[in-house]
Design a protein around this motif. Structure first.
Motif, PDB file in Angstrom:
ATOM      1  N   GLN A   1      41.992  42.654  27.587  1.00 49.20           N
ATOM      2  CA  GLN A   1      41.773  42.959  28.993  1.00 49.20           C
ATOM      3  C   GLN A   1      41.943  44.442  29.286  1.00 49.20           C
ATOM      4  OE1 GLN A   1      45.825  41.248  30.781  1.00 49.20           O
ATOM      5  NE2 GLN A   1      44.498  42.047  32.383  1.00 49.20           N
ATOM      6  N   LYS A   2      41.150  44.880  30.214  1.00 53.51           N
ATOM      7  CA  LYS A   2      41.345  46.215  30.767  1.00 53.51           C
ATOM      8  C   LYS A   2      41.842  45.967  32.173  1.00 53.51           C
ATOM      9  CE  LYS A   2      39.163  50.658  31.512  1.00 53.51           C
ATOM     10  NZ  LYS A   2      37.933  51.453  31.395  1.00 53.51           N
ATOM     11  N   GLN A   3      43.065  46.346  32.394  1.00 52.35           N
ATOM     12  CA  GLN A   3      43.705  45.951  33.652  1.00 52.35           C
ATOM     13  C   GLN A   3      42.898  46.375  34.857  1.00 52.35           C
ATOM     14  OE1 GLN A   3      48.283  46.284  32.344  1.00 52.35           O
ATOM     15  NE2 GLN A   3      47.964  46.665  34.507  1.00 52.35           N
ATOM     16  N   GLY A   4      42.704  45.442  35.737  1.00 49.34           N
ATOM     17  CA  GLY A   4      41.993  45.733  36.975  1.00 49.34           C
ATOM     18  C   GLY A   4      40.500  45.851  36.794  1.00 49.34           C
ATOM     19  N   ASP A   5      39.997  45.547  35.595  1.00 52.46           N
ATOM     20  CA  ASP A   5      38.561  45.682  35.363  1.00 52.46           C
ATOM     21  C   ASP A   5      37.984  44.381  34.778  1.00 52.46           C
ATOM     22  OD1 ASP A   5      36.040  46.609  35.042  1.00 52.46           O
ATOM     23  OD2 ASP A   5      36.528  48.270  33.712  1.00 52.46           O
ATOM     24  N   TRP A   6      38.466  43.995  33.588  1.00 49.91           N
ATOM     25  CA  TRP A   6      37.938  42.776  32.980  1.00 49.91           C
ATOM     26  C   TRP A   6      38.976  42.136  32.061  1.00 49.91           C
ATOM     27  CZ3 TRP A   6      38.171  43.230  27.756  1.00 49.91           C
ATOM     28  CH2 TRP A   6      38.097  44.518  27.221  1.00 49.91           C
ATOM     29  N   LYS A   7      38.735  40.886  31.744  1.00 54.05           N
ATOM     30  CA  LYS A   7      39.648  40.159  30.858  1.00 54.05           C
ATOM     31  C   LYS A   7      38.864  39.044  30.161  1.00 54.05           C
ATOM     32  CE  LYS A   7      44.059  37.653  30.970  1.00 54.05           C
ATOM     33  NZ  LYS A   7      45.114  37.126  31.851  1.00 54.05           N
ATOM     34  N   VAL A   8      39.108  38.893  28.881  1.00 53.70           N
ATOM     35  CA  VAL A   8      38.477  37.821  28.107  1.00 53.70           C
ATOM     36  C   VAL A   8      39.581  37.108  27.328  1.00 53.70           C
ATOM     37  CG1 VAL A   8      36.785  37.248  26.333  1.00 53.70           C
ATOM     38  CG2 VAL A   8      36.375  39.186  27.839  1.00 53.70           C
ATOM     39  N   THR A   9      39.613  35.804  27.388  1.00 54.07           N
ATOM     40  CA  THR A   9      40.644  35.058  26.652  1.00 54.07           C
ATOM     41  C   THR A   9      40.012  33.908  25.867  1.00 54.07           C
ATOM     42  OG1 THR A   9      41.024  33.531  28.493  1.00 54.07           O
ATOM     43  CG2 THR A   9      42.407  35.481  28.426  1.00 54.07           C
ATOM     44  N   GLY A  10      40.662  33.551  24.806  1.00 53.67           N
ATOM     45  CA  GLY A  10      40.255  32.388  24.025  1.00 53.67           C
ATOM     46  C   GLY A  10      41.505  31.713  23.493  1.00 53.67           C
ATOM     47  N   ASP A  11      41.549  30.422  23.528  1.00 56.71           N
ATOM     48  CA  ASP A  11      42.725  29.763  22.962  1.00 56.71           C
ATOM     49  C   ASP A  11      42.358  28.453  22.278  1.00 56.71           C
ATOM     50  OD1 ASP A  11      43.246  27.511  25.089  1.00 56.71           O
ATOM     51  OD2 ASP A  11      43.002  29.347  26.251  1.00 56.71           O
TER      52      ASP A  11
END
Lengths: 332, 813
Positions: free
Chosen positions: B108-118
């Motif tokens: 994640q780039k704080q305040g811009d985008w976030k990608v997660t996988g679990d």
């Protein structure tokens, strides 16, 4: 309906405005003053860290390990963003104990919970999962963000599945005793956290359930119970917690009471018998039992799965058959 | 103290600056990094486990360490921040060497985008072992095989395995607008405990020409095959400005089942009531019921429906609005449509009503919530909240129950649609119930001197549900049985008072009292007394004198309480319901209730090093419905709860801390059956003691001891009254009663962590657990409860297990 249309209109307009002004968030954020050379962790922290440095309180600096310590994000706070300007504390010259900062978060704080949470909500109220904080059970019971969250720590226990229960059990003692009962969700095993079912920041459902209702929350993992079925069992659709205690029970299947006693709270029984067990029946009753079988009474309704020995489809049956016995009684 | 610390800090800084002069600024930056940069670690180790899988049945339910004696422990915690861009990368792996592993990756780039996988796995190993000769256990086509002797079959252990995969994306398009989306797929496979049983009704199967020792009823162990898949997709568009937070979303959830029905092959010889092999009852002939009945063997071989595929789509809009800095509103509107239309034929389920290939199930759920909080003056807080939820089941009606008429008028099938008496066959519809729930609350709290907040709250809840109404002669409304009356509307209003002191140097706490009362509408009678049918019996030359006497008595009841019409579906008072049957049971979720609860909690810090927590709760629910003077109330009678707790934390010094707790809870439930009264009491004691300390800068030690004792007592007594005195047999059986069910568990955990150097630790841990579960579901006094095929189920009563683990922890930044 008018309310709904109004929401749609406001929301559509909002999206439009948002997209029109769509630029990278960081660029749009208010620029902060350049970091002072004396700052250690946060921008502008020098006024605090000149005293509260690694020797005085190394744990305080751990905020640098967290999202709050990401200086490239101009939205991140300085010490005074949360603790207030605290002039009397900063400028204290005496030899005694200095006055406390304007806002403190420890056990001996003099600040109301709303003040303490306000320091966080200044930024964090934008999160949709906190939209219903105002008026929520925790908010009205003076639970502040800092009651659960630790900001000056690399790892916040409330945000880790394996440690979250330690935080919740600080107040919810009864659940601490229940989760270790033999029938339980894998909570202490670290696979299910309180926040998998509850939204401690407020929700529209009873008991701060995460989704819109208790059942909708349960269906996240137990969707096969949703139906609808040809033959529904109404209490099931009305509220799973009519029969289950999700925090743990000694009765199997997280049932609030052992069957048949659970069922007998609503249902008329099959006949006049005293619950009894193999190996503990009076000789007269044993002698009187039909050689053809125990039928719907005695041990058959008390042991094994009790009522569910025959009424197996307690959550509903989708069997359309009209052959006797019809599946109406959840037999198949 | 504080001043001293600051001076010490300053002196330390001087020393640090001096060192800087020697080692240079790069070294200083590294030193500071240990306090301010994210930490990462990799943990590799092994755990040895004592005993066998039966010793670990309780502790190994979910922990992934039941089947073997040795396991690999692997945890990964990688966290990296690019300080220049504010971009985070994290990899978190838990229990990677076990089959309850979790692995999560996020950027994640704080305040811009976030990608997660679990990715997540969870195995649930049923605690109990099944001893059986059945084959295909856990499949959709099991074969029942009668064991000659209980306990001589093979052991089967049922297991469920969940594998989940999640993906998430967030994007901020501007400081005021962001979009988030998530997807989760989960497969759940294996088998879980189920069953099958039937007791021959006289119009289905009978002894016929078989010997008296033949089998009238049988219950069988079945394992439900589980081959589920769930998919959940969620999209939210979030907008915020200074006053308004608004979130619009879609949530779709989809369930599919790889299995559609369970059809067992059942032999025609199973245990009779004496446990001897005997032939099952045959089908009743066409002289009893049109077309003939079904033999017990074939009843047990009829397909059992497994959960059908279903799906739901939800659209919602929610948020809050700040009217003023101290007046805020919250709101939510959500509409959900859940459907279920799996083809009956494809599920292997035959005999659906003509024209219906699937249920066509559709349930629409509408939710609306609005809340308002305000502070008209600084010390006064007000709260109002309303919640409205309507479940509208629009599933079409169809005649799913088409029972053949009996050839003998008196011996009607177990359930018929009385108003259709005389029609060729009895028919009635599927069952579906709509309901509406409304909840409102108002709360005012005022800040008194000494930081004490006084709160007064009022809560009101109503539930309205569809109940059977008077059934017209042409209607097929589904009839219900096994119940007392139903209630169309319940209303509960309560108030609560609380005094809370949340801010103080040494003593904070709260005391609260709440009381509520639930009442409701008249009751919908489910009595099937019908004057047409009763008169038919009276006029029937084949009816016995006793049958006619009963019919005449019932006809009097119909005239007295049901206006001379069929009682089913009539809205009657409690008194009329009891008049029809003095042993009627008012269901727990609908009956009148009087509730009361006290709660007291306190946090006390008598010393800087010692803090104590106390809490006490006591509550009572009582069934407030009218009761018959002689028979007493039936079904649920009441509940009482009490809970006491004390927690203590003590810091021995800067390096050693001790904590402990003790809690005791007691819950009673009273339930009245036709011939017994149950006074269930559950007593639960829990105790914990923890120690954590640093022996030196390198060695850390910890110990935890927990103890849980949970005892359920089943107080049985035989019902005895002037109308139906308790029989000698029942009195004797009640005197035997039911044994207590006890669960006791003691767990001792010890660990030590030694720092090899700045970047590596060694951790050794030992856990010893002793569990005892003594209960009688599957055996009593050493006698196993046997299914009709001699299948038995067991659990080792006393289980002791020890886990010994050692791990190497590598730390880096």
């Amino acid at each position: 309906m008018k309310q709904w249309k109004k929401f749609i209109a406001v929301f559509a307009a909002s999206i439009g405005m948002g997209l029109l002004s769509a630029t990278p968030a960081l660029a749009a954020a208010d620029p902060k003053p350049a970091a002072s050379a004396k700052d250690i962790v946060l921008q502008g922290d020098a006024q605090c860290t000149r005293c509260h440095d690694e020797a005085d309180g190394p744990q305080l600096l751990a905020i640098g390990k967290t999202k709050h310590g990401t200086n490239a994000d101009n939205r991140t706070p300085s010490c005074t963003s949360c603790h207030g300007e605290s002039a009397s504390h900063k400028d204290f010259k005496g030899s005694g104990k200095p006055p406390k900062p304007a806002i403190t978060f420890g056990k001996t704080t003099a600040n109301q919970a709303s003040e303490r949470s306000g320091a966080c909500l200044t930024c964090h109220q934008k999160d949709a999962t906190r939209s219903h904080w105002a008026g929520s059970t925790h908010e009205t019971k003076d639970v502040a963000c800092s009651s659960c969250h630790t900001v000056h720590a690399a790892k916040d226990k409330a945000r880790d599945k394996r440690t979250q229960t330690e935080v919740c059990f600080t107040c919810h003692k009864e659940q601490r005793a229940q989760v270790n009962r033999p029938s339980h969700h894998p909570i202490m095993e670290g696979k299910v956290a309180c926040s998998d079912c509850h939204n401690p920041h407020g929700s529209v459902a009873p008991k701060l359930m995460k989704r819109n209702s208790t059942n909708e929350t349960c269906y996240q993992c137990h969707m096969e119970k949703r139906g609808p079925f040809v033959h529904n069992h109404e209490p099931v659709g009305e509220d799973c917690s009519n029969c289950h205690n999700p925090h743990g029970t000694t009765a199997e299947f997280l049932l609030k009471a052992r069957v048949p006693f659970l069922c007998h709270q609503c249902h008329t029984p099959h006949g006049g018998f005293i619950p009894q067990l193999v190996g503990s029946q009076t000789p007269a009753i044993l002698a009187g039992q039909a050689v053809s079988g125990l039928g719907k009474g005695t041990t058959n309704v008390t042991q094994g799965r009790a009522c569910m020995n025959c009424h197996t489809q307690v959550h509903g049956s989708n069997n359309p058959a009209n052959t006797n016995p019809t599946p109406q009684f959840m037999l198949r | 103290m504080k001043t001293f610390t600051q001076q010490f800090g300053t002196s330390q800084k001087i020393i640090a600056l001096a060192i800087l002069g020697v080692f240079g600024s790069a070294q200083a930056a590294d030193d500071m990094a240990q306090y301010t940069k994210p930490d990462s670690s990799i943990t590799v180790g092994a755990t040895a486990v004592s005993g066998d899988d039966k010793d670990r049945a309780i502790s190994g339910l979910y922990n992934g360490m039941r089947d073997h004696n040795g396991y690999l422990n692997l945890d990964v915690d990688y966290l990296r921040r690019n300080d220049a861009t504010g971009t985070w990368t994290s990899v978190k792996g838990r229990n990677l060497g076990l089959d309850n592993r979790d692995l999560g990756v996020a950027m994640q780039k704080q305040g811009d985008w976030k990608v997660t996988g679990d990715y997540s796995e969870l195995h649930r190993r049923d605690m109990r072992s099944i001893n059986t000769a059945d084959t295909g256990v856990g499949s959709a086509t099991p074969t029942i095989v009668r064991l000659a002797t209980p306990g001589t079959g093979s052991d089967v252990n049922l297991e469920l395995k969940r594998i989940g995969l999640g993906l998430g994306v967030e994007k901020w398009f501007s400081p005021s607008f962001m979009v988030e989306a998530s997807f989760k797929n989960e497969d759940k496979d294996g088998a879980r405990f189920w069953g099958r049983g039937y007791d021959c009704a006289g119009y289905v199967c009978s002894q016929g020409a078989l010997p008296a020792t033949s089998v009238k009823n049988a219950i069988l162990m079945m394992a439900e095959p589980v081959n589920f898949n769930t998919k959940q997709f969620e999209l939210k568009l979030n907008f915020n400005d200074e006053k308004l937070n608004l979130s619009a979303g879609y949530y779709g959830s989809f369930f599919t089942n790889g299995q559609s029905n369970l059809t067992a092959t059942v032999p025609n010889i199973l245990n009779n009531g004496l446990g001897n092999a005997a032939t099952l009852y045959g089908a009743v002939p066409g002289t009893v019921i049109a077309g003939g009945g079904t033999s017990l063997q074939n009843v047990l071989q009829l397909p059992m429906a497994l959960p059908p595929d279903n799906q739901a789509h939800q659209f919602s809009i929610a948020g809050n609005y700040a009217f003023t800095p101290t007046t805020k509103g919250t709101f939510k509107y959500a509409f959900t449509r859940a459907t279920q239309d799996q083809d009956f034929g494809a599920m292997g389920l035959a005999n659906a009503p003509a024209g219906r290939s699937n249920l066509g199930g559709q349930v629409d759920n509408t939710l609306f919530q609005f809340g308002l909080t305000a502070k008209p003056i600084a010390k006064l807080s007000l709260l109002a909240n309303v919640r409205y939820e309507k479940k509208d089941d629009q599933t079409p009606d169809a005649a799913y129950n088409l029972e053949s008429r009996t050839a003998t008028p008196i011996a009607v099938p177990q359930y018929t649609n009385d108003p259709q008496n005389g029609v060729a066959s009895a028919t009635w519809d599927n069952n579906h119930v709509s309901n509406t729930k409304f909840a409102a609350k108002f709360e005012a709290s005022y800040l008194l001197p000494q930081n004490v907040r006084a709160t007064l709250g009022v809560d009101h809840n109503t539930v309205e549900r569809m109940v059977p109404k008077v059934v017209a002669a042409s209607a097929n409304e589904e009839q219900l049985a096994g119940l007392g009356p139903l209630r169309e509307k319940t209303e509960e209003t309560g108030y609560r008072l609380e005094l809370r002191r949340a801010i103080a140097e040494t003593l904070t706490g709260a005391i609260g009292y709440s009381q509520s009362k639930r009442t409701g509408s008249d009751w919908s009678s489910l009595s099937t007394l019908d004057p047409i049918q009763l008169n038919a019996v009276i006029a029937d030359p084949l009816a016995t004198a006793a049958q006619k006497t009963t019919a005449r008595a019932n006809l009097l009841l119909v005239n007295a309480y049901c206006g001379g019409r069929s009682c089913y579906g009539q809205q009657l008072s409690e008194g009329a319901i009891l008049g029809l049957s003095r042993t009627t049971l008012f269901p727990k979720e609908m009956t009148n209730l009087d509730r009361e609860k006290w709660k007291l909690s306190a946090n006390w810090t008598p010393l800087e090093k010692l803090s104590l927590q106390f809490s006490v709760e006591q509550g009572k629910d009582k069934n407030g419905a009218l009761t018959d003077a002689v028979q007493g109330g039936r079904g649920y009678r009441g509940t009482d709860v009490a809970f006491y707790n004390i927690d203590a934390d003590y810091a021995v010094n800067d390096n050693w801390k001790v904590n402990g707790y003790y809690s005791y809870g007691e819950q009673g439930q009273q339930i009245n059956h036709s011939v017994y009264m149950l006074d269930l009491t559950n007593k639960n004691s829990a105790f914990g003691l923890g120690l954590l300390g640093k022996v030196s800068g390198k060695l850390e030690l910890g110990a935890n001891l927990t103890y849980l004792n949970d005892v359920s007592n089943y107080g049985l007594s035989a019902q005895d009254n002037a109308v139906v005195p308790a029989t000698a047999n029942n009195l004797a059986q009640a005197a035997i009663g039911l044994p207590d069910v006890t669960f006791r568990q003691t767990t001792l955990s010890l660990f030590g962590k030694y720092a090899l150097d700045k970047s590596a630790d060694i951790r050794v841990s030992l856990v010893h657990q002793r569990s005892m579960l003594k209960e009688w579901s599957w055996a009593n006094n050493g006698v196993p409860f046997t299914y009709a095929d001699n299948t038995t189920v067991s659990l080792k009563e006393q289980q002791n297990v020890t886990y010994l683990g050692a791990a190497y922890i590598y730390k880096f930044q």
